[in-house]
Scaffold this motif. Structure first.
Motif: not given
Ligand code: PMP
Length: 395
Positions: A102, A177, A205, A208, A247
């Protein structure tokens, strides 16, 4: 010789938590047992069927560059997932770009859209990379405070206060986060209204997304009315599928936003690792049982950690609803969070991250990742309780 580093880079510090990591490593070398609660990654192995898919791809000779955007099959699997899980409809041909984690997608999109002087609204505390990547691009990172009394939710009124005529982008991260906060739909709707009113580009984003508890529901910003055309959705494989070392991540959204990211990506990494992309395809198309098992284990540890923290006088921990972090406040102790993290490391043998590493509003907090075993957390909390109690006596 004087090879001075660029002005751009010289303004950015090395990570402020390096000293804690280095000290933990030195202690371990001398035989001291440390409980690692600092690392933001699952302690599980990547599920076997995902490894098998990558192994097979490697054996079959998939060792060359793929399309810059990622293999079409992988992009199709991503588009299927976005439709199934999130209700986001994208064309795999032009509206998805696979990245090296990300992080690369975020780096690319910031460099693709931010000009020097553009302001980007970033929650504080947050994953610090957002701020530094914006600054590397010459942008101005404007922090929007996340407050404990508001359960660390990004308050639309605070966002409104931070908008100026230079604001171009807002970054949201839910689940979040380091706080574990999950943005409810009512908040997202208000944030959407602000973005539309001020013509802001939204980066959502959602790394999670799968790690969510207490019946909370993850909602993707791109699905709210009028938001698809202004939202870049970021997601990846590091957390839900325990694939941080692979990755692998992606950006998805309308072609007008994704194609400039693809252009940056071409000059950056060309493409994500070929055989890793086959693993990513298997992750999205295969069984989700391992994800459910991991989430169940995280949830048990979360409940243990939060209740143990809240039993300690002087400590207060808002219940995190997602991710795998607790973000307790130690403000009553009156110690800078970096000093407290050092004490916890030296005296309780717990490695964790000072909240100040995530922004000014993280001061007074500690981030503890519960991506370590239940038993280890239990023992670590016994030690922490003793250390905090003795600190309170001394003060
Ligand atoms: N976004 C957030 C909020 C994160 O916490 C992290 C990693 N800790 C990333 C992005 C980076 O993810 P990746 O490993 O896929 O680059």
């Amino acid at each position: 010789m004087n090879f001075s580093i660029s002005n751009r880079l010289s303004k950015i510090p090395f990570s402020s938590i390096r000293e804690i990591f280095e000290e933990a490593a030195t202690m371990e070398k001398s035989g001291i047992n440390i409980t690692h609660m600092e690392i933001g990654r699952p302690d599980f192995d990547t599920p076997q069927h995902i490894k098998d898919a990558a192994n097979t791809a490697l054996q079959q000779g998939n060792v060359h560059y793929t399309s810059n955007s990622g293999t079409l099959e992988f992009r199709e699997a991503i588009a299927e997932k976005l439709k199934r899980d999130n209700g986001i409809i994208v064309d795999p041909q032009r509206e998805v770009v696979v990245s090296v984690g990300c992080k690369e997608a975020i780096f690319n999109l910031i460099f693709a859209f931010i000009n020097p002087g553009d302001e980007v609204l970033i929650p504080d505390p947050a994953w610090l990379e957002y701020q530094y990547i914006v600054e590397l691009a010459g942008g101005i990172a404007v922090s929007v405070p996340l407050l404990e009394e508001n359960e660390f939710l990004l308050n639309p009124n605070d966002v409104r206060d931070c908008v100026t005529d230079k604001t171009k982008m807002i970054l949201i991260n839910t689940p979040h986060n380091p706080t574990g906060a999950v943005l409810p739909e009512s908040y997202l709707k208000e944030l959407a209204d602000i973005s539309i009113k001020h013509d802001l580009l939204v980066v959502s984003d959602e790394i999670y997304e799968k790690l969510i508890y207490d019946g909370e529901k993850h909602i993707s910003m791109a699905t709210l009315p009028g938001m698809f055309e202004r939202t870049i959705t970021i997601n990846g494989f590091a957390k839900a599928y325990a694939m941080d070392g692979w990755r692998l991540g992606y950006a998805a959204g309308p072609a007008a936003l994704i194609q400039p990211i693809l252009k940056m990506h071409q000059y950056n990494t060309s493409c994500a690792t070929s055989f890793a992309q086959f693993g990513g395809t298997a992750a999205y198309r295969g069984t989700q049982t391992p994800v459910e098992e991991m989430v169940k284990a995280f949830d048990e540890r979360r409940k243990l950690l939060v209740s143990r923290l809240n039993e300690i006088p002087g400590v207060n921990c808002v219940v995190p609803k997602g991710a795998f972090y607790a973000f307790p406040s130690f403000k009553e102790l009156g110690l800078p969070s970096k000093e407290l993290a050092t004490i916890l490391l030296r005296e309780a043998r717990i490695a964790c991250v000072p909240g100040s590493a995530f922004g000014n509003h993280g001061e007074g907090y500690i981030r503890m990742a519960y991506s370590t075993s239940y038993d280890k957390i239990e023992q670590a909390m016994d030690r922490m309780q003793k250390v905090i109690n003795s600190l309170r006596v001394k003060r």
